[in-house]
Design an enzyme around this catalytic site. Structure first.
Site, short mmCIF file in Angstrom:
data_model
loop_
_atom_site.label_atom_id
_atom_site.label_comp_id
_atom_site.label_asym_id
_atom_site.label_seq_id
_atom_site.Cartn_x
_atom_site.Cartn_y
_atom_site.Cartn_z
N ASP A 21 -23.28 -9.13 14.09
CA ASP A 21 -22.96 -7.69 14.08
C ASP A 21 -23.94 -6.97 13.16
O ASP A 21 -23.98 -7.22 11.96
CB ASP A 21 -21.51 -7.51 13.59
N ASN A 23 -24.12 -3.53 12.75
CA ASN A 23 -23.72 -2.20 12.25
C ASN A 23 -22.37 -2.17 11.55
O ASN A 23 -21.86 -1.10 11.23
CB ASN A 23 -23.76 -1.17 13.38
N ASP A 25 -19.28 -2.87 12.55
CA ASP A 25 -18.05 -2.47 13.23
C ASP A 25 -17.19 -3.66 13.62
O ASP A 25 -16.15 -3.51 14.26
CB ASP A 25 -18.34 -1.60 14.45
N ASP A 29 -23.54 -7.42 18.48
CA ASP A 29 -24.22 -6.44 19.32
C ASP A 29 -25.65 -6.88 19.63
O ASP A 29 -26.12 -7.91 19.12
CB ASP A 29 -24.21 -5.06 18.64
N ASP A 98 -26.00 -12.92 32.60
CA ASP A 98 -24.83 -13.28 33.39
C ASP A 98 -24.74 -12.36 34.60
O ASP A 98 -24.90 -11.15 34.48
CB ASP A 98 -23.56 -13.14 32.55
N ASP A 199 -21.64 -16.17 37.58
CA ASP A 199 -20.24 -16.45 37.27
C ASP A 199 -19.45 -16.78 38.55
O ASP A 199 -19.53 -16.03 39.53
CB ASP A 199 -19.64 -15.22 36.59
N GLU A 256 -22.30 -21.05 38.27
CA GLU A 256 -21.06 -21.64 37.76
C GLU A 256 -20.16 -21.89 38.96
O GLU A 256 -19.81 -20.96 39.69
CB GLU A 256 -20.38 -20.68 36.78
N HIS A 330 -18.61 -20.57 26.44
CA HIS A 330 -17.64 -19.59 25.95
C HIS A 330 -16.23 -19.85 26.47
O HIS A 330 -15.27 -19.23 25.98
CB HIS A 330 -18.08 -18.19 26.35
N ASP A 331 -16.08 -20.74 27.44
CA ASP A 331 -14.76 -21.04 28.03
C ASP A 331 -14.20 -22.39 27.59
O ASP A 331 -13.10 -22.75 28.01
CB ASP A 331 -14.85 -21.04 29.57
#
Length: 563
Positions: A21, A23, A25, A29, A98, A199, A256, A330-331
């Site tokens: 990150d 910034n 928040d 990003d 992706d 995907d 995928e 990520h899964d």
């Protein structure tokens, strides 16, 4: 097989929301990724696979796309993306995006128009059906639980969503839909990106008769996957995509494909069919799943089963097609917690797992934090989780079926997708150095001891071992092109195999247990060799007698066998 740059590459997957990150928040990003490019260069990877950064309402962490040619505000701007692409290319890194085209967001203008009226010109962009006796068109179960069909009162019809109800499936039978998708793909490729990770791309062709699925005992819904996985026109669609878009660029493509078999994988990736370069299969990811709870089952797994699956794919795609090699994404839960030992032998088992994977034939993928030996996380409260799949499962099992909360939380701790999505651990500072704000998802509490700052300072770290693995691929053609042969097929402790290329033999020995093991290799009687990579604390033998090799707990050793 033809030589291609993507066969020689190592891919690093970035999940932007959790990477860095810039910034404050609390959300990773695009400028944050640009800040860390030198870290990836130091690791030695060639390609970045970027999980979705498109404009999205974020129902499923960006896999519900509202605008394919805009950047999600939380991640930055298109100017930020262009800067990332330019900087990455300048540093010798390629970027693969992706591609999510089985479905869009229900907020995409196409769907907004599609549902506005049965007479809408875009009505047929999605899959609409009438119900049957007040019930959905089929009994299919959605990936995130519940029905795959959502009722639209205004038109008295249902639309199909294999995933969330906010992710309506596109109708690939409609030629206009396909042309829209191809135009969008060309737009990104003309911008200069280096390929696509597609995907659930084997879901885009559905059985046009839409039959009911088989209902397992104890389940409410049927299994529709035989009717939307690897459907009747899937090869036609992918070949058309290749002819109209992919073949015009020097790029990398990976599909995928849940439920794909090695024989199907070969058809998708064999070069003269002109479809894709490689596929992601899930067979080895299901080795500890199955039963009524599917992926949420906590079954014991056997190394012989894992070896059987991985070696089957190696053999089937030996001469035709190409493998993608991965433990994490990520899964999936963190591999060191799943197949290794994330406590006493965390570093050693992480190195062993990396060795076992990277020395097989195919293109290896590293998921962010894997090179640190990042582990699963066990948050105590369901409120600390963000993943839609986990939250839906919890609600269904606890509220609907009355399962014990502790039992359900244990399943989430082991298999939940947030295990992979906790923020990247950059330092021992607050929130792991990921953000100066409040992170969107809590950081794993072990960030104080497991972080990038720590591994970069430690010459024996998982990071530096991964550097050696990547360097070995770059310097040894056998790692890229060599023939794979499984050894010790029936051992429940040792994963052993050879790679052979132009007379050179590499022997790879991986101990998957926390006990010392002896590998007896009759085919190497009277043979010796030189260790070229090992995770042993001390290399106590330099020219071992290969007939009997004693392996330390979670040892990985790669030996160049003397001719």
């Amino acid at each position: 097989m033809a030589e291609q740059w993507w066969k020689e590459s190592v891919v690093y997957q970035i999940y932007p929301r959790s990477f860095n990150d810039s910034n404050g928040d609390g959300i990773g990003d695009i400028p944050g990724i640009t800040e860390k490019l030198d870290y990836l260069v130091e690791l030695g990877v060639n390609v970045i696979w970027l999980s979705p950064v498109y404009d999205s309402p974020n129902d499923d962490n960006g896999y519900d796309i509202r605008n394919y040619t805009a950047i999600m505000d939380e991640f930055g701007s298109m100017e930020d993306f262009d800067r990332l692409l330019e900087e990455a290319h300048h540093k010798g890194l390629k970027i693969v995006m992706d591609l999510v085209v089985n479905h869009t967001s229900d907020e995409h203008p196409w769907f907004v128009e599609s549902k506005s009226s049965k007479e809408s010109p875009k009505r047929d962009y999605y899959i609409w059906k009438e119900g049957q006796n007040g019930q959905p068109p089929t009994n299919w179960e959605a990936a995130f639980s519940g029905s795959t069909w959502e009722y639209n009162e205004a038109s008295d019809e249902y639309y199909l969503h294999i995933f969330s109800k906010k992710q309506p499936d596109l109708n690939w039978e409609n030629e206009k839909v396909r042309e829209e998708v191809y135009d969008m793909m060309s737009w990104w490729l003309d911008k200069g990106i280096d390929g696509f990770r597609m995907d659930v791309v084997n879901f885009i062709s559905k059985d046009p008769s839409y039959p009911d699925g088989e209902v397992e005992e104890g389940k409410e819904y049927g299994d529709g996957s035989p009717y939307f996985m690897n459907g009747p026109r899937i090869h036609e669609f992918l070949h058309e995509m290749n002819q109209k878009v992919l073949s015009r660029y020097d790029i990398m493509t990976v599909g995928e494909m849940p439920g794909v078999t090695p024989e199907q994988g070969k058809r998708y990736t064999v070069e003269d069919r002109n479809e894709l370069n490689m596929v992601f299969h899930f067979e080895h990811m299901d080795v500890d799943g199955g039963g009524p709870l599917g992926k949420w089952s906590l079954n014991d797994w056997k190394l012989t089963d894992l070896k059987k699956i991985l070696s089957k794919w190696q053999y089937e795609l030996e001469e035709e097609g190409w493998n993608s090699l991965y433990w994490n994404n990520h899964d999936q839960p963190r591999v060191v917690s799943r197949f290794g030992d994330d406590q006493e032998y965390r570093k050693k088992s992480a190195k062993m797992l990396g060795t076992c994977l990277h020395l097989m034939k195919g293109t290896p993928y590293i998921y962010q934090g894997e090179e640190l030996g990042m582990t699963n996380v066990a948050f105590e409260r369901i409120e600390d989780y963000e993943d839609l799949e986990s939250l839906n499962m919890y609600q269904e099992r606890v509220d609907q079926y009355g399962d014990d909360v502790k039992d359900v939380m244990k399943r989430i701790h082991h298999k939940g997708r947030d295990n992979a999505r906790t923020p990247m651990q950059w330092s021992s500072e607050e929130h792991g150095g990921f953000t100066t704000g409040t992170p969107w998802l809590r950081v794993n509490p072990n960030y104080k001891t497991i972080n990038a700052e720590e591994v970069l300072d430690d010459p024996n770290s998982v990071f530096h071992y991964y550097q050696k693995l990547i360097q070995l691929r770059k310097s040894n053609d056998n790692v890229v092109h060599g023939k794979f042969d499984l050894l010790l097929e029936n051992s429940e402790d040792i994963f052993a195999y050879t790679r052979t290329y132009e007379g050179e033999v590499l022997l790879i020995l991986c101990n998957f247990s926390n006990k010392e093991q002896e590998a007896e290799l009759s085919e190497f009687r009277d043979k010796s060799g030189e260790i070229i990579l090992t995770n042993r604390e001390e290399s106590t033998f330099n020219s071992p007698e290969l007939f009997k090799v004693t392996l330390e707990p979670y040892e990985a050793t790669v030996i160049s066998v003397d001719k």
